[in-house]
Design an enzyme around this catalytic site. Sequence first.
Site, PDB file in Angstrom:
ATOM      1  N   ARG A  83      -4.456   3.916  -5.791  1.00 54.63           N
ATOM      2  CA  ARG A  83      -5.457   2.913  -5.391  1.00 54.63           C
ATOM      3  C   ARG A  83      -6.865   3.495  -5.317  1.00 54.63           C
ATOM      4  O   ARG A  83      -7.658   3.150  -4.428  1.00 54.63           O
ATOM      5  CB  ARG A  83      -5.088   2.259  -4.042  1.00 54.63           C
ATOM      6  CG  ARG A  83      -3.739   1.594  -4.031  1.00 54.63           C
ATOM      7  CD  ARG A  83      -3.615   0.435  -5.015  1.00 54.63           C
ATOM      8  NE  ARG A  83      -2.228   0.029  -5.069  1.00 54.63           N
ATOM      9  CZ  ARG A  83      -1.339   0.505  -5.953  1.00 54.63           C
ATOM     10  NH1 ARG A  83      -1.727   1.336  -6.927  1.00 54.63           N
ATOM     11  NH2 ARG A  83      -0.093   0.129  -5.926  1.00 54.63           N
ATOM     12  N   SER A 103      -2.707  -6.014   0.075  1.00 55.96           N
ATOM     13  CA  SER A 103      -2.388  -4.978   1.064  1.00 55.96           C
ATOM     14  C   SER A 103      -3.616  -4.610   1.875  1.00 55.96           C
ATOM     15  O   SER A 103      -4.678  -4.336   1.319  1.00 55.96           O
ATOM     16  CB  SER A 103      -1.873  -3.726   0.367  1.00 55.96           C
ATOM     17  OG  SER A 103      -0.651  -4.025  -0.264  1.00 55.96           O
ATOM     18  N   GLU A 161      -6.895  -0.146   2.328  1.00 60.14           N
ATOM     19  CA  GLU A 161      -6.920  -0.301   0.867  1.00 60.14           C
ATOM     20  C   GLU A 161      -7.982  -1.321   0.492  1.00 60.14           C
ATOM     21  O   GLU A 161      -8.698  -1.165  -0.494  1.00 60.14           O
ATOM     22  CB  GLU A 161      -5.541  -0.775   0.378  1.00 60.14           C
ATOM     23  CG  GLU A 161      -5.509  -1.047  -1.117  1.00 60.14           C
ATOM     24  CD  GLU A 161      -4.096  -1.306  -1.629  1.00 60.14           C
ATOM     25  OE1 GLU A 161      -3.145  -0.659  -1.137  1.00 60.14           O
ATOM     26  OE2 GLU A 161      -3.956  -2.153  -2.530  1.00 60.14           O
TER      27      GLU A 161
END
Length: 301
Positions: A164, A213, A284
């Site tokens: 990520r 998320s 995130e």
Amino acid sequence: MSLPSGLRRDVPLARFTTIGTGGPARWLGQPTTLAELTELLGWAGGEGLAVEAIGLGSNVLVSDGGVDALVLRLGGELAAVTILGTTLTAGGGATNAVCLHRARDAGLGGLEFASAIPGTAGGGVRMNAGAYGRDWRDILLDVTVVDAAGPRTVGAAELHLGYRRSELRPGEVVAFARYRLEARPPAEVRARVAELQAQRKATQPTNRRTFGSVFKNPEHELGAGRMLDECDLKGHAVGGARISPVHANFIENTGAATSADAVALMVEARRRAYERFGVVLEHEVRFLGPLELPAVPAAGL
Ligand SMILES: Cc1cc2nc3c(=O)[nH]c(=O)nc-3n(C[C@H](O)[C@H](O)[C@H](O)COP(=O)(O)OP(=O)(O)OC[C@H]3O[C@@H](n4cnc5c(N)ncnc54)[C@H](O)[C@@H]3O)c2cc1C
């Protein structure tokens, strides 16, 4: 330098995000060609203005006070898809859904993992989005990025894509991304996508307003969702935001949430995860505007 045409001032951004919260952009630009994008970035550079790109807004939280920057949403040729052989070229604003359908119809596979990721090519590169064991590293050949100095091509390796994350620099906008795909019968692609989407529906709040998320999975035997579930956070609410009763690593807007409500939930989640597991969770979701999480008190981090 004179004001580029098509720029709009103080434009509310909430409707450009999947969570539906946040204040206005000082400037919003919606370039449709590489030349327009280059002009806008040159102008912002001259004005000393920060630049933020926004795709489908599916992994961003915008400050309630707004974003003191030029915010860019790409359209036209910057959101188009072309295919040559097994190479698909996506405009930075092209959605994963459109890329996937175009690839499938051309008998190309490789993008199926992205079928449940509701973003664009630019957002996928920036986040190195991924699911089911694959991410943008598996498909990306190179990108055309633009900043105040103009466009340049950057190979996938130079972006150092990791979990990520990517090393796109602040102010760099992905105008185009080229994907390396492989020949696969459309029926096979369709079947795999149906299978992945069914899995998704069973485990995540796909019909709610969320930004995906909240936290990255930490280096721990439990993922962030399981960890927050064990902290009894499912259903916990602040104002109009609540932790999903279905998956604890999702925050839902139940109607009139603010970004501050979402931040308050994140603060509480980090506090509980640290107290219970000694883990400091890293967010995130990307913050646009002056948002930050305070240190986890006990950890001093
Ligand atoms: C229901 C749901 C499920 C999700 N599932 C997943 C999943 O399985 N896996 C996963 O990885 N993510 C998932 N996400 C998160 C999100 O969809 C991905 O991170 C996606 O790649 C973000 O793309 P976007 O276009 O919406 O980017 P945005 O959310 O608009 O932006 C994200 C970041 O990318 C930057 N950005 C956007 N466009 C550009 C551009 N053209 N150039 C440079 N920077 C740009 C933004 O500035 C920001 O920093 C999910 C989200 C939701 C709502």
